[in-house]
Enzyme design. Structure first.
Site, PDB file in Angstrom:
ATOM      1  N   CYS A 168      75.454  17.702  49.367  1.00 49.59           N
ATOM      2  CA  CYS A 168      74.426  18.711  49.079  1.00 49.59           C
ATOM      3  C   CYS A 168      73.250  18.526  50.043  1.00 49.59           C
ATOM      4  CB  CYS A 168      73.951  18.555  47.639  1.00 49.59           C
ATOM      5  SG  CYS A 168      72.730  19.804  47.180  1.00 49.59           S
TER       6      CYS A 168
ATOM      7  N   CYS B 120      67.212  15.563  46.169  1.00 54.23           N
ATOM      8  CA  CYS B 120      66.808  15.124  44.822  1.00 54.23           C
ATOM      9  C   CYS B 120      66.989  13.610  44.697  1.00 54.23           C
ATOM     10  CB  CYS B 120      67.627  15.857  43.770  1.00 54.23           C
ATOM     11  SG  CYS B 120      67.672  17.649  44.065  1.00 54.23           S
TER      12      CYS B 120
ATOM     13  N   CYS C 107      69.937  11.973  42.656  1.00 57.10           N
ATOM     14  CA  CYS C 107      71.284  12.556  42.656  1.00 57.10           C
ATOM     15  C   CYS C 107      72.262  11.857  43.593  1.00 57.10           C
ATOM     16  CB  CYS C 107      71.205  14.037  43.005  1.00 57.10           C
ATOM     17  SG  CYS C 107      72.800  14.867  42.787  1.00 57.10           S
TER      18      CYS C 107
ATOM     19  N   CYS D 147      81.111  23.811  31.189  1.00 56.44           N
ATOM     20  CA  CYS D 147      79.997  23.919  32.137  1.00 56.44           C
ATOM     21  C   CYS D 147      80.469  23.455  33.509  1.00 56.44           C
ATOM     22  CB  CYS D 147      78.845  23.016  31.701  1.00 56.44           C
ATOM     23  SG  CYS D 147      78.354  23.280  30.003  1.00 56.44           S
TER      24      CYS D 147
ATOM     25  N   CYS E 122      79.258  28.176  31.229  1.00 53.60           N
ATOM     26  CA  CYS E 122      77.958  27.863  31.815  1.00 53.60           C
ATOM     27  C   CYS E 122      78.231  27.417  33.251  1.00 53.60           C
ATOM     28  CB  CYS E 122      77.295  26.716  31.043  1.00 53.60           C
ATOM     29  SG  CYS E 122      75.709  26.191  31.756  1.00 53.60           S
TER      30      CYS E 122
ATOM     31  N   CYS F 115      69.903  27.557  30.274  1.00 58.32           N
ATOM     32  CA  CYS F 115      69.972  26.142  29.942  1.00 58.32           C
ATOM     33  C   CYS F 115      69.047  25.464  30.941  1.00 58.32           C
ATOM     34  CB  CYS F 115      71.411  25.664  30.096  1.00 58.32           C
ATOM     35  SG  CYS F 115      71.587  23.882  29.916  1.00 58.32           S
TER      36      CYS F 115
ATOM     37  N   ARG G  11      69.868  19.310  23.969  1.00 60.98           N
ATOM     38  CA  ARG G  11      71.072  18.519  24.283  1.00 60.98           C
ATOM     39  C   ARG G  11      70.707  17.119  24.748  1.00 60.98           C
ATOM     40  NH1 ARG G  11      73.511  21.517  27.979  1.00 60.98           N
ATOM     41  NH2 ARG G  11      74.382  22.734  26.284  1.00 60.98           N
TER      42      ARG G  11
END
Ligand code: SAM
Ligand code: DTB
Ligand code: SF4
Length: 350
Positions: free
Chosen positions: A66, A70, A73, A110, A141, A201, A273
């Site tokens: 990616c 972040c 991550c 998801c 999702c 979400c 959640r």
């Protein structure tokens, strides 16, 4: 219209939804633990059956490489975490994973992709996945990064139920964790997602070195969206070797419970959640989170790239606590319908 970062404001016109100020959220988070839990339980019981937990299963449909940075991550190309670049999974592999998740008792599937944003061709492929997974009777999702308005419309037209897009932390702390996009970018995508009528979400990550004020500010941003998110994932940082946040001092677990309780009070009708991080939480800590108003989990042995709590352990804990999985809300219920629902078919250990 794009949302903008909310200025603290506690004025409440009669009959309108409360706007949360950071100070009010901080006061909640700082209550004596028993008082906070009592309030959260009252709110929880007024809006939900406290013994039902919504169950979602995750699949990484495109892993690694990616371009974003972040700090938490495993999938950022900028961190050396040992993850390679994988291609978008083929439809038959996604369908096999979804049907296994359904057979295990999940009601929502998801799908996550390590993209800054999807291309239109990516979206066509993901739309086919959404249609196929929906055909199995599962809610859907996806989390694909930033979206344009037409891309959100494309997902809505494919029949998507939820779009996951986390704000992660406070506007003030965001730049210490991510530099390749802004908080406003996140809010803009959320605004497009809400505009086209997809359910949202959105939540955050705790244990990244943020302060209690940052956790309060995150909850305010979520609660003060045009509509509060239907689903609010509270993740504990999963520390991945090679990421900048690896080695961050662990957060006091009671801060997690407090944050869940405050989320429950500030977003009474949302599913909260208890998300990443459960594999290293004790059963007792998870039970406290359920008592604080958590009523959704990721279920299945894997999250995206890291292990989740094992399904057998989850089932045993459900049995010990008298919890049962919530049935799917699919096909869609009318707006405003109560969230109480029948248990789903799931096999508990004897
Ligand atoms: N690339 C998309 C994006 O960032 O929106 C979707 C995938 S991304 C992995 C989904 C979410 O997972 C992130 O927003 C973050 O909140 C959460 N996440 C990622 N790594 C995590 C970690 N190590 N611990 C806890 N949560 C994490
Ligand atoms: C969310 O809030 N947490 C999930 C899901 N939404 C996409 C992701 C958790 C990822 C944990 C680290 C990993 O497995 O890579
Ligand atoms: Fe990429 Fe999402 Fe990971 Fe950030 S959280 S590096 S955007 S996959």
């Amino acid at each position: 219209m794009p949302l903008s970062i909310q200025a603290p404001d506690s004025d409440q016109a009669p009959g309108s939804r409360r706007t949360w100020s950071v100070a009010a959220a901080q006061d909640l988070l700082s209550l004596p633990f028993s008082d906070l839990m009592y309030q959260a339980q009252q709110v929880h019981r007024a809006h939900f059956d406290p013994n039902r937990v919504q169950v979602s299963t995750l699949l990484s449909i495109k892993t690694g490489a990616c371009p974003e940075d972040c700090g938490y991550c495993s999938q950022s190309a900028r961190h050396d975490t040992g993850l390679g670049r994988e291609r978008l999974l083929p439809l038959d592999e996604v369908l096999a994973a979804a049907s296994a998740a359904r057979d295990q008792g999940a009601t929502r599937f998801c799908m996550g992709a390590a993209w800054r944003n999807p291309t239109d061709r990516n979206l066509d492929q993901v739309a086919a996945m959404i249609e196929a997974v929906q055909g199995l009777g599962l809610e859907t999702c996806v989390t694909l990064g930033m979206l344009t308005g037409p891309q959100a419309e494309r997902l809505k037209a494919a029949g998507l139920d939820y779009y996951n897009h986390n704000l992660d932390t406070s506007p003030e702390f965001y730049g210490s964790v991510i530099t390749t996009r802004t908080y406003q970018d996140r809010l803009d995508t959320l605004a497009e997602v809400q505009r086209v009528g997809l359910k949202v979400c959105s939540g955050g990550i705790l244990g990244m070195g943020e302060s209690r004020r940052d956790r309060a500010a995150l909850l305010c941003q979520l609660a003060n969206l045009a509509e509060p998110p239907e689903s609010v994932p509270i993740n504990m940082l999963v520390q991945v070797e090679g990421t900048p946040l690896y080695g961050t001092a662990p957060l006091d677990p009671f801060e997690l419970v407090r944050t869940v309780a405050a989320a429950r009070i500030m977003m009474p009708a949302s599913h909260v959640r208890l998300s990443a991080g459960r594999s290293t939480m004790s059963d007792e800590l998870q039970a406290l989170c359920y008592l604080a108003g958590a009523n959704s989990i990721f279920y299945g042995d894997r999250l995206l790239t890291t292990p989740n709590a094992e399904t057998d352990r989850d089932l045993a804990l459900f049995e010990r606590l008298g919890l049962a999985p919530e049935a799917a809300h699919h096909p869609r219920e009318a707006p405003g319908v109560c969230h109480r629902s029948e248990p789903a078919a799931i096999s508990l250990p004897s």
